[in-house]
Design a protein around this motif. Structure first.
Motif, short mmCIF file in Angstrom:
data_model
loop_
_atom_site.label_atom_id
_atom_site.label_comp_id
_atom_site.label_asym_id
_atom_site.label_seq_id
_atom_site.Cartn_x
_atom_site.Cartn_y
_atom_site.Cartn_z
N VAL A 316 -7.06 40.09 -139.46
CA VAL A 316 -7.03 40.82 -138.56
C VAL A 316 -5.98 39.74 -137.68
CG1 VAL A 316 -7.82 40.88 -136.71
CG2 VAL A 316 -9.14 40.93 -138.64
N ASN A 317 -4.87 40.13 -137.79
CA ASN A 317 -3.51 40.17 -136.52
C ASN A 317 -4.62 39.21 -135.61
OD1 ASN A 317 -1.85 40.28 -138.57
ND2 ASN A 317 -1.47 42.22 -137.53
N ILE A 318 -3.77 38.20 -135.32
CA ILE A 318 -3.98 37.59 -133.97
C ILE A 318 -2.62 38.32 -132.62
CG2 ILE A 318 -4.52 35.24 -132.60
CD1 ILE A 318 -5.10 33.59 -134.89
N LEU A 319 -3.64 38.94 -131.95
CA LEU A 319 -2.47 40.04 -130.97
C LEU A 319 -2.35 39.00 -129.36
CD1 LEU A 319 -2.69 42.85 -132.45
CD2 LEU A 319 -1.42 41.78 -132.69
N GLY A 320 -1.81 38.40 -129.19
CA GLY A 320 -0.96 38.13 -128.20
C GLY A 320 -2.86 38.93 -127.03
N GLY A 321 -3.66 38.65 -126.23
CA GLY A 321 -4.65 37.87 -125.46
C GLY A 321 -4.66 37.68 -124.19
N PRO A 322 -5.59 37.34 -123.49
CA PRO A 322 -5.69 36.51 -122.17
C PRO A 322 -5.31 35.18 -122.52
CG PRO A 322 -7.44 38.23 -122.60
CD PRO A 322 -6.63 38.16 -123.75
N TYR A 323 -5.40 34.81 -123.70
CA TYR A 323 -5.28 32.80 -123.32
C TYR A 323 -3.63 32.83 -123.85
CZ TYR A 323 -10.28 32.08 -123.35
OH TYR A 323 -11.74 32.40 -123.59
N ALA A 324 -3.60 31.97 -123.40
CA ALA A 324 -1.69 30.99 -124.06
C ALA A 324 -2.54 30.50 -124.96
CB ALA A 324 -1.31 31.08 -122.45
N ASP A 325 -3.16 29.23 -124.55
CA ASP A 325 -3.56 28.41 -125.70
C ASP A 325 -4.48 28.97 -126.83
OD1 ASP A 325 -5.11 26.39 -126.73
OD2 ASP A 325 -5.53 25.14 -125.13
N MET A 326 -3.53 29.28 -127.89
CA MET A 326 -4.45 29.90 -129.41
C MET A 326 -5.26 28.75 -130.17
SD MET A 326 -3.68 32.71 -129.84
CE MET A 326 -4.30 33.33 -128.23
#
Ligand code: ADP
Length: 385
Positions: A316-326
């Motif tokens: 599953v791709n990690i697509l930019g969401g609410p958190y800036a800190d992955m």
């Protein structure tokens, strides 16, 4: 940079996550890796030691970059083929070469070539004028049709489903003057992908056919192998990809995006001649990753086994969401699921941007998929437990 005896130098043009993950495979193989990057901080430039920053559209920059490279390959398909022809004339080894790469750059050329080879594609027409659209739609079996820019589209940008010749912003699309094609809108049940590797000696391998799930034109999830795909259809899809690789003379990884229609056919959507998002599962889920096989192929080494390590692998791709800190979610995800594999690309988080992926594998598809989806959603901040 000192060079060890016999160790080849691979030049990679383009510094995105595909270059970063290819470099990772190259570390294990002990090959030298040079990078032509768009900027000092792009994904692969953060980790490669031998980096030149420059514009891949500039022939002089390319000529400086390729000096000392045994083979040159690509993170994307945008290097102008006229430049690559010039480099080949200088004796530079480009893999894939420009004669193949053009079919990954230009959807019109690709459709013409595959159709001439008798390979199954959606019906299509080149369109020049907006006023021709009615006639074109009729030839394609009626509205709606899918209008596409022949060049430069990605992640659904440059693709529009239209219901009539004067819908929405179509005037602007034509006014931009770019070559366009129109295709029948395929009533597909799902999207599949066939990833194969081919070496200059002609050896080729095929990964299992995977299902790719798109959200808003962007790949969200990949399931390997595609659940419920009949064996004969899977073999047909692999054959199509291997045939394209052979006929077009592709060297390296070729990904063929396919539609599986509701009446059980597979049609080619588009081609990529580089490691592909639908092959990321292979890093953790196959004996040899697509990145390693890309390197082996371009170096004309024997190819590695594409065999899966587990009955099911879900990426599953990690697509930019609410958190800036992955990184923030690592503690939770890794404690919850020690078998999970997390990959981050060193990219700043922006909404919808591909910044990493997670992979889970195992014997139970529902469990594997739930674990991969959970981790991706947790890391992006979509869920918090
Ligand atoms: P991109 O270059 O953005 O990857 P694609 O040609 O793959 O462009 O199209 C993006 C998406 O649009 C596809 O994944 C598919 O969901 C949809 N699409 C493209 N062509 C067709 C078609 N002929 N019929 C139906 N859907 C299509």
């Amino acid at each position: 940079m000192s060079k060890l005896v016999g160790v080849p130098t691979v030049g990679m043009i383009g510094g995105g996550q595909l270059a970063r993950m290819t470099h990772q495979a190259g570390i294990a193989l002990g090959v030298n890796f040079r990078l032509l990057a768009e900027g000092q901080d792009v994904s692969a430039a953060q980790v490669v030691r031998d980096v030149q920053v420059g514009d891949y559209r500039d022939l002089r920059t390319l000529r400086t970059f390729v000096a000392g490279c045994d083979v040159v390959t690509f993170d994307h398909e945008h290097v102008p083929t006229e430049h690559l022809h010039r480099l080949e004339a200088d004796g530079v080894v480009c893999r894939p070469g420009p004669d193949a790469l053009v079919y990954a750059q230009d959807k019109g050329a690709m459709r013409d070539r595959l159709t001439a080879l008798g390979l199954p594609c959606p019906r299509y027409r080149a369109v020049r004028n907006q006023d021709d659209l009615d006639v074109v739609a009729k030839a394609l079996g009626g509205w709606p049709v899918v209008l596409k820019t022949a060049r430069g589209g990605y992640d659904g940008k440059g693709v529009w489903v239209i219901d009539n010749a004067y819908a929405g912003d179509i005037g602007e699309i034509f006014a931009a003057g770019q070559p366009l094609i129109a295709e029948e809108r395929v009533d597909f049940a799902r999207e599949l992908s066939a990833v194969v590797a081919r070496s200059p000696s002609g050896q080729a391998i095929a990964y299992p056919i995977v299902e790719s799930v798109q959200r808003g034109g962007v790949c969200y999830e990949v399931i390997a192998p595609a659940p419920g795909l009949p064996e004969d259809r899977a073999v047909e899809a692999q054959r199509i990809a291997l045939r394209i690789a052979g006929e077009l003379g592709v060297v390296g990884i070729l990904a063929v995006e396919l539609f599986e229609t509701r009446d059980g056919r597979v049609l080619v959507n588009e081609l990529a001649m580089r490691p592909h998002n639908t092959g990321h599962w292979s890093i953790d889920g196959a004996v040899t990753s697509q990145f390693e096989n890309h390197l082996r192929a371009i170096l004309d080494l024997p190819l590695g086994s594409p065999r899966p390590r587990a009955p099911w692998t879900v990426m599953v791709n990690i697509l930019g969401g609410p958190y800036a800190d992955m990184h923030k979610g690592f503690l939770h995800c890794q404690a919850r699921d020690p078998d999970l594999r997390i990959h981050l690309y060193g990219k700043e988080v922006r909404p919808g941007r591909k910044v990493g992926h997670v992979t889970a594998y195992g014997a139970d598809l529902d469990d594997v998929r739930a674990r991969a989806r959970h981790a991706a959603a947790y890391l992006t901040g979509e869920i918090d437990e």
